[in-house]
Design a protein around this motif. Structure first.
Motif, PDB file in Angstrom:
ATOM      1  N   ASP A 137      19.255 -51.396 -35.569  1.00  0.00           N
ATOM      2  CA  ASP A 137      19.159 -49.992 -35.190  1.00  0.00           C
ATOM      3  C   ASP A 137      17.688 -49.631 -34.968  1.00  0.00           C
ATOM      4  O   ASP A 137      16.893 -49.685 -35.901  1.00  0.00           O
ATOM      5  CB  ASP A 137      19.756 -49.132 -36.304  1.00  0.00           C
ATOM      6  N   TYR A 182      16.321 -46.926 -34.813  1.00  0.00           N
ATOM      7  CA  TYR A 182      15.962 -45.669 -35.456  1.00  0.00           C
ATOM      8  C   TYR A 182      15.913 -45.778 -36.978  1.00  0.00           C
ATOM      9  O   TYR A 182      15.941 -44.783 -37.681  1.00  0.00           O
ATOM     10  CB  TYR A 182      16.931 -44.560 -35.022  1.00  0.00           C
ATOM     11  N   ASN A 211      14.679 -41.675 -40.891  1.00  0.00           N
ATOM     12  CA  ASN A 211      14.682 -42.295 -39.562  1.00  0.00           C
ATOM     13  C   ASN A 211      13.273 -42.672 -39.155  1.00  0.00           C
ATOM     14  O   ASN A 211      12.297 -42.049 -39.590  1.00  0.00           O
ATOM     15  CB  ASN A 211      15.248 -41.345 -38.501  1.00  0.00           C
ATOM     16  N   GLY A 265      18.195 -34.868 -38.498  1.00  0.00           N
ATOM     17  CA  GLY A 265      18.622 -35.945 -37.613  1.00  0.00           C
ATOM     18  C   GLY A 265      18.698 -35.488 -36.169  1.00  0.00           C
ATOM     19  O   GLY A 265      18.290 -36.207 -35.248  1.00  0.00           O
ATOM     20  N   PHE A 266      19.202 -34.287 -35.967  1.00  0.00           N
ATOM     21  CA  PHE A 266      19.258 -33.714 -34.621  1.00  0.00           C
ATOM     22  C   PHE A 266      17.852 -33.564 -34.045  1.00  0.00           C
ATOM     23  O   PHE A 266      17.580 -33.958 -32.910  1.00  0.00           O
ATOM     24  CB  PHE A 266      19.961 -32.350 -34.669  1.00  0.00           C
ATOM     25  N   LYS A 312      16.197 -36.995 -33.147  1.00  0.00           N
ATOM     26  CA  LYS A 312      16.666 -37.554 -31.875  1.00  0.00           C
ATOM     27  C   LYS A 312      16.001 -36.851 -30.698  1.00  0.00           C
ATOM     28  O   LYS A 312      15.578 -37.499 -29.733  1.00  0.00           O
ATOM     29  CB  LYS A 312      18.180 -37.456 -31.783  1.00  0.00           C
ATOM     30  N   THR A 362      12.273 -37.987 -30.464  1.00  0.00           N
ATOM     31  CA  THR A 362      12.050 -39.325 -29.928  1.00  0.00           C
ATOM     32  C   THR A 362      12.384 -39.394 -28.441  1.00  0.00           C
ATOM     33  O   THR A 362      11.788 -40.185 -27.715  1.00  0.00           O
ATOM     34  CB  THR A 362      12.863 -40.391 -30.692  1.00  0.00           C
ATOM     35  N   LYS A 363      13.294 -38.566 -28.013  1.00  0.00           N
ATOM     36  CA  LYS A 363      13.679 -38.561 -26.596  1.00  0.00           C
ATOM     37  C   LYS A 363      12.629 -37.851 -25.732  1.00  0.00           C
ATOM     38  O   LYS A 363      12.298 -38.318 -24.651  1.00  0.00           O
ATOM     39  CB  LYS A 363      15.036 -37.868 -26.435  1.00  0.00           C
TER      40      LYS A 363
END
Length: 193
Positions: free
Chosen positions: A27, A29, A83, A144-145, A148, A151-152
């Motif tokens: 993974d 992440y 993460n 967590g949201f 993500k 990182t995007k």
């Protein structure tokens, strides 16, 4: 007949063992993809040195002195590296949870840095802090949201108005990369923790 049985047995064995041998992807992440457990602990202790209250007797200028290291390492059980992601440009993104106040509450913190010698972050910057919550599950979901999204897109700018997800930065506080503190927007001279 013996050849067909051997071939069938071999194919059956390969099919069953695929998830255990090479069929599993790591993974991207998770910190364990990049570091051993000992290295993760060292890295988290280094992040704690940036984000935690100063060790007893430390100041902003002295918090990284070796004499305070033991106290920061002693805080490891209270923090969790949830993460982690290394982008193609060598930017390291992280999401940790930490205690707030007496420890009844927790908050999430997300940020980025470049990795220096001895797993010490350089160019360290916290990009967001969640509000504090009693239930760690809520911190993990909301953090967590945000992780993500960070990182995007490299930031969470379009989510800053979501006050149940992002406490800071806001209209009053922003992160000062020089002092490594959340500070009032109208004055960079007064550090807050």
């Amino acid at each position: 007949m013996k050849t067909h049985f051997s071939t069938a047995f071999f194919l059956f064995f390969v099919a069953l063992s695929a998830p255990f041998f090479g069929g599993c992807k790591k993974d991207p992440y998770q910190a364990k993809t990049y570091f051993s457990q000992a290295e993760q602990d060292t890295l988290l202790a280094n992040i704690i040195t940036y984000t935690s209250q100063y060790a007893r007797g430390a100041t902003n200028a002295t918090r990284f002195d070796a004499k305070f290291r033991k106290e920061y390492v002693g805080r490891l059980p209270q923090y969790k590296l949830v993460n982690y992601f290394v982008a193609p440009d060598s930017t390291h993104y992280f999401f940790i949870t930490r205690p707030v106040g007496s420890g009844m509450f927790r908050r999430g913190i997300g940020g980025k840095f470049k990795l220096g010698a001895k797993l010490m972050p350089t160019e360290y910057e916290e990009l967001w802090c969640t509000p504090h919550f009693k239930e760690e599950k809520v911190v993990l979901e909301r953090g967590g949201f945000l992780f993500k999204a960070m990182t995007k897109e490299g930031n969470i700018d379009k989510y800053l108005t979501m006050k149940m997800y992002v406490e800071w930065p806001d209209s009053t506080l922003k992160y000062d990369k020089d002092s490594h503190e959340w500070v009032p927007r109208n004055s960079l001279a007064i550090p807050l923790k």
